[in-house]
Scaffold this motif. Sequence first.
Motif, PDB file in Angstrom:
ATOM      1  N   ARG A  17      -7.709  10.418  -3.811  1.00  0.00           N
ATOM      2  CA  ARG A  17      -7.566  10.779  -2.409  1.00  0.00           C
ATOM      3  C   ARG A  17      -6.240  11.492  -2.127  1.00  0.00           C
ATOM      4  N   SER A  18      -5.218  11.158  -2.905  1.00  0.00           N
ATOM      5  CA  SER A  18      -3.897  11.772  -2.716  1.00  0.00           C
ATOM      6  C   SER A  18      -3.760  13.091  -3.464  1.00  0.00           C
ATOM      7  N   ASN A  31      -8.905   5.495  -7.155  1.00  0.00           N
ATOM      8  CA  ASN A  31      -9.344   6.129  -5.905  1.00  0.00           C
ATOM      9  C   ASN A  31      -8.159   6.583  -5.054  1.00  0.00           C
ATOM     10  N   SER A  32      -7.074   5.825  -5.076  1.00  0.00           N
ATOM     11  CA  SER A  32      -5.865   6.230  -4.337  1.00  0.00           C
ATOM     12  C   SER A  32      -5.297   7.527  -4.888  1.00  0.00           C
ATOM     13  N   SER A  61       0.510  10.494  -0.637  1.00  0.00           N
ATOM     14  CA  SER A  61      -0.111  11.714  -0.096  1.00  0.00           C
ATOM     15  C   SER A  61       0.935  12.633   0.521  1.00  0.00           C
ATOM     16  N   LYS A 108      -9.355   0.684  -7.419  1.00  0.00           N
ATOM     17  CA  LYS A 108      -8.635   0.990  -6.179  1.00  0.00           C
ATOM     18  C   LYS A 108      -7.504   1.986  -6.447  1.00  0.00           C
ATOM     19  N   GLU A 126      -0.404   4.466  -0.737  1.00  0.00           N
ATOM     20  CA  GLU A 126      -1.224   5.683  -0.746  1.00  0.00           C
ATOM     21  C   GLU A 126      -0.735   6.708   0.281  1.00  0.00           C
ATOM     22  N   ASN A 154       0.856  -1.195   0.000  1.00  0.00           N
ATOM     23  CA  ASN A 154       0.000   0.000   0.000  1.00  0.00           C
ATOM     24  C   ASN A 154       0.890   1.242   0.000  1.00  0.00           C
TER      25      ASN A 154
END
Length: 289
Positions: A263-264, A259-260, A195, A256, A191, A189
């Motif tokens: 969101r970042s 979306n990552s 970010s 997925k 993400e 992961n």
Amino acid sequence: METSELLKRVRKIEIKTRGLSSNIFAGEYHSAFKGRGMTFSEVREYQYGDDIRNIDWNVTARHNRPYVKVFEEERELTVMLLIDVSGSRNFGTVSKLKKNQITEIAAVIAFSAIQNNDKIGVIFFSDKIEKFIPPKKGRTHILHIIRELIDFYPEDRQTNIAVALEYLTNSIKKRCTCFILSDFIDSHNFEHALSIANRKHDVVALRVYDRRENELPAVGLMYLKDAETGESMWVDTSDKALREYYRKFAWEEEQKLINSFKRSGVDVANIRSDEDYVRALITLFKKRA
């Protein structure tokens, strides 16, 4: 690779990508990627409408009348390329390996950067940092980068994007524009690291993928081998239920990933290995501009 063959390939890529960056991407790149901010230019007398927050109180005190600091946009950028050199880059089912597509895209960005008087550096990564080329300017530096893109052989074959992002965050102190060139096939992961990196830098994702990573052809028995782990198996692609399961799994993984990025706050361009990358890059640049 033989030195003569390597030089021929470097020259071929230089001719193609330098032309693209000069004729197609120059203006788009310039408008899409801004400087790091505002840099001090001069001091002048206060004029009606000036922001009082820019008053230089030391100069004002010496002259007994208000003076303000004048700033201008700092155009010079530092551009970093994060290049995925894991085993999966050697996959390709049509006309071009993902590795070759990544090499051309990276070269176009590199030439666009030096035409804009920007510095450019590279981080090659697998599941560790394989090599770091510090940011510099100039054609000689760009050709060195292209040679490494063509002929670099990593020590490891697996992928850990978070490791590369953490290295970027810790090693590049000033804000930069960072392009991640990868297929983003990663069991880890990343993400959170993405970010954090995007808060410090301007991170852009360039996802290079092959169409067979999204769907299997119905060609009967097929021998598959994971390029990163070495695991292998026989698969009966004539099984419609299996192909549908594979397609659904690939679609869910892609969602997925999308979306990552959202969101970042990271912009992304999806580029298939057998398609022309020019349109995808221009669309990305125009969106940012």
